[in-house]
Design an enzyme around this catalytic site. Structure first.
Site, PDB file in Angstrom:
ATOM      1  N   GLU A 158       0.824  -1.210   0.000  1.00 13.59           N
ATOM      2  CA  GLU A 158       0.000   0.000   0.000  1.00 13.59           C
ATOM      3  C   GLU A 158       0.863   1.268   0.000  1.00 13.59           C
ATOM      4  O   GLU A 158       0.780   2.126   0.877  1.00 13.59           O
ATOM      5  CB  GLU A 158      -0.974   0.001   1.183  1.00 13.59           C
ATOM      6  CG  GLU A 158      -2.078  -1.040   1.038  1.00 13.59           C
ATOM      7  CD  GLU A 158      -3.241  -0.824   1.974  1.00 13.59           C
ATOM      8  OE1 GLU A 158      -4.388  -1.051   1.545  1.00 13.59           O
ATOM      9  OE2 GLU A 158      -3.008  -0.435   3.138  1.00 13.59           O
ATOM     10  N   GLU A 267      -6.003  -6.792  -2.113  1.00  9.48           N
ATOM     11  CA  GLU A 267      -6.638  -6.710  -0.796  1.00  9.48           C
ATOM     12  C   GLU A 267      -8.070  -6.225  -0.951  1.00  9.48           C
ATOM     13  O   GLU A 267      -8.329  -5.235  -1.648  1.00  9.48           O
ATOM     14  CB  GLU A 267      -5.908  -5.723   0.134  1.00  9.48           C
ATOM     15  CG  GLU A 267      -4.654  -6.238   0.765  1.00  9.48           C
ATOM     16  CD  GLU A 267      -4.132  -5.295   1.853  1.00  9.48           C
ATOM     17  OE1 GLU A 267      -4.976  -4.636   2.512  1.00  9.48           O
ATOM     18  OE2 GLU A 267      -2.908  -5.223   2.028  1.00  9.48           O
TER      19      GLU A 267
END
Length: 613
Positions: A158, A267
């Protein structure tokens, strides 16, 4: 399509959006990095049938074919190289592929925290790039030595604003360093095995401007990657499922066109307390991705129970929620009703002609081409089935019919059961109706109903002799036994079960036409049931009987001296008097029943019978 109940009244309509077995090349994934820790705490997982199994086996049965594992720079414990290698071996034993997610930190790396590992503190950009290379190469080499070659490797987790803050933080002048770090990780992956695909992963998969900004910078500064990875959480994006899917897919298509690289969701997740909505989101986004030619979708820690509120397991049952069915291509929709069925004919307490009787049911379904059959039941027995000639032509509302030949005269029940293509069934209410002409008698003359020996009386005029069917409508709080008397003669016994608004049947035969008094007399230790009405059906084509006709009884003439017996309601002879004394005339009637009030209270008197000689 199938169904299951998920609440007191709720129904779940189930559809298959894609055939799971046809898409093994798509990565149906789950990040299971928490598993070793949860197992050390004694966590046990059950499959959907309640059987305890290895969590990877359960996930495989739920459609998962790849797992994702995070790696920290720690030397032991959670998310260490040793733990990840062990999990890779387990995944291979289950036939699962592996994605490795390098965080490049001693602990969590995400948009809010990309902390440089303690062993790399104060290193230069070049040194940090080398640290990334060495760490990546070391971990992947150990995994490969264990007999596993990961399919995908994330260089960073991320990385919304880069990695290794503040050195590689893009919003603080670190764009060039960030690109150098990504390239270093890329080179290390390819040095271990060139077949492994390198992913650069960003959060907020709905935010196209974010992705353009980061990947434009990486491209400008010489970074390399094979796949663009997205996080796509409706929760964190503050979007509902359908809107999230639309925005994510729009972003994916732009990224593929702009950078020439494939995309995958690495995700995602949803609330287990909203499992049906979560299932719809997950299966919806995967269906779109499969049709779009995208690579895969990974749920982040579906096996989590307690402590993390977006797992896909039911903590109270230790079983997977319906969210996990999305990985099998199955979509669930919670509705108030799936199928409704009601009897159209006969209706409740309707009288139909003797002979063939048409049973008819109306069935409504939420979808077309779903009503597979309608079974008809008559007096607790299945008598026939309606099936459409062409299922594809069946509308959402169908009126199904079945003709029952030669229904017996009397009272009957009917109901129908509809079945759809998923074997979900819905039954109509049971209706009670009457076949053949009958006479309906109102409330009986009742005395001492709550006591043994209490009576209910009807006075009936039979115009023809023969066989008749009596149908009593009643309610009773307990089992009641009664004796049936016709003109004082016992002819049968009738037993009333505990029931409300039920019917009881008895057949009798009269030797000759005339007027009769029909009585039910309570036996045993209890009183009478609550008799609401009586129907009498002729069984041999006779004219229907009637209640005693007092027409023609007029004020008496003084010369009339016919003798009349006077009885109480309980049948006790009170005395004999004359017709003139009572002030009535029978005219041309052979007999009559007249109830006379007792002016001083108590039981009224009744002129029970008067027979002319």
């Amino acid at each position: 399509m199938a169904w299951a109940t998920i609440g007191a009244q709720a129904i779940t309509v189930t559809d298959t959006l894609f055939n799971r077995s046809e898409h093994e090349d798509f990565a149906f994934g789950a990040d299971v990095s928490f598993v070793p820790q949860m197992e050390s705490w004694g966590t046990k997982w059950l499959d959907k049938n309640g059987k305890q199994k290895d969590i990877l086996q359960i996930l495989k049965e739920q459609g998962i074919n790849n797992i994702r594992l995070r790696v920290w720079t720690v030397n032991s414990g959670a998310s260490s190289k040793q733990e990840v290698v062990s999990m890779c071996r387990r995944a291979k034993a289950k036939g699962m592929g592996v994605m490795i997610d390098f965080h490049y930190s001693d602990t969590w790396a995400d948009p809010g925290s990309q902390t440089i590992p303690s062993a790399w503190t104060d290193h230069s950009v070049e040194a940090l790039a080398q640290n990334i290379y060495d760490h990546t190469y070391d971990v992947l080499s150990a995994i490969k030595a264990a007999g596993v070659v990961p399919k995908w490797v994330q260089v960073g987790n991320e990385t919304k604003r880069g990695m290794l803050y503040p050195v590689g933080q893009t919003n603080k002048g670190g764009s060039v360093a960030f690109a150098k770090f990504v390239l270093s990780g890329y080179n290390a992956v390819k040095a271990v095995d060139s077949t492994m695909q390198v992913i650069v992963h960003l959060p907020d998969g709905h935010d196209n401007s974010l992705y353009r900004s980061i990947f434009d910078g990486l491209k400008k500064n010489g970074a390399k990657w094979d796949i663009i990875g997205l996080s796509a959480y409706p929760r964190w994006s503050h979007l509902d499922g359908p809107t999230m899917i639309t925005k994510v897919m729009t972003n994916i298509n732009d990224l593929k066109s702009r950078y020439g690289k494939p995309c995958m969701i690495v995700e995602t997740g949803h609330y287990p307390s909203e499992a049906v909505a979560g299932n719809q989101y997950l299966v919806g986004v995967m269906d779109r991705m499969i049709k779009n030619g995208d690579l895969g979708c990974f749920y982040w820690e579906p096996e989590s129970m307690g402590g993390y509120d977006m797992g896909a397991w039911d903590e109270s049952t230790s079983r997977p929620t319906v969210m996990m069915d999305a990985f099998l291509g199955v979509k669930h929709t919670e509705v108030a009703w799936l199928m409704k069925a009601s009897m159209q004919s006969p209706t409740a307490e309707q009288t139909v002609d003797a002979g063939s009787v048409e049973l008819q049911a109306k069935v409504q379904h939420r979808r077309k081409a779903r009503i597979q059959s309608v079974e008809f039941h008559f007096d607790k027995k299945k008598v026939g089935t309606y099936q459409p000639e062409c299922l594809a032509d069946v509308p959402t509302t169908t009126v199904a019919s079945f003709t029952l030949a030669d229904a017996p005269i009397g009272v009957h029940t009917a109901w129908a059961k509809a079945t759809d293509t998923s074997n979900f069934t819905q039954a109509t209410d049971t209706v009670t109706f009457f076949v053949g002409e009958s006479a309906l008698f109102g409330d009986a003359v009742v005395e001492n109903a709550s006591q043994k020996g209490g009576t209910a009386s009807w006075d009936v005029a039979f115009s023809e002799a023969g066989k008749y069917r009596l149908v009593f409508k009643y309610s009773s709080s307990s089992f009641r036994g009664t004796e049936v008397l016709l003109d004082g003669d016992s002819i049968s016994r009738v037993y009333f079960s505990k029931n409300n608004d039920a019917y009881q049947t008895l057949d009798i035969e009269t030797a000759q036409a005339g007027q009769y008094t029909l009585q039910l007399v309570a036996t045993g230790s209890t009183g009478l049931p609550d008799i609401a009405s009586l129907r009498i059906f002729p069984l041999e084509g006779q004219t229907v009987p009637s209640q005693t006709d007092l027409t023609g009884i007029s004020p008496a003439c003084e010369e009339k001296e016919e003798r009349i017996e006077v009885y109480s309601l309980s049948g006790v002879l009170l005395g004999v008097t004359t017709q003139s004394a009572l002030g009535i005339s029978l005219g041309d009637k052979s007999s009559a029943v007249v109830v006379l009030p007792n002016c001083v209270g108590g039981t009224p008197n009744i002129v029970r019978k008067q027979r002319l000689k």
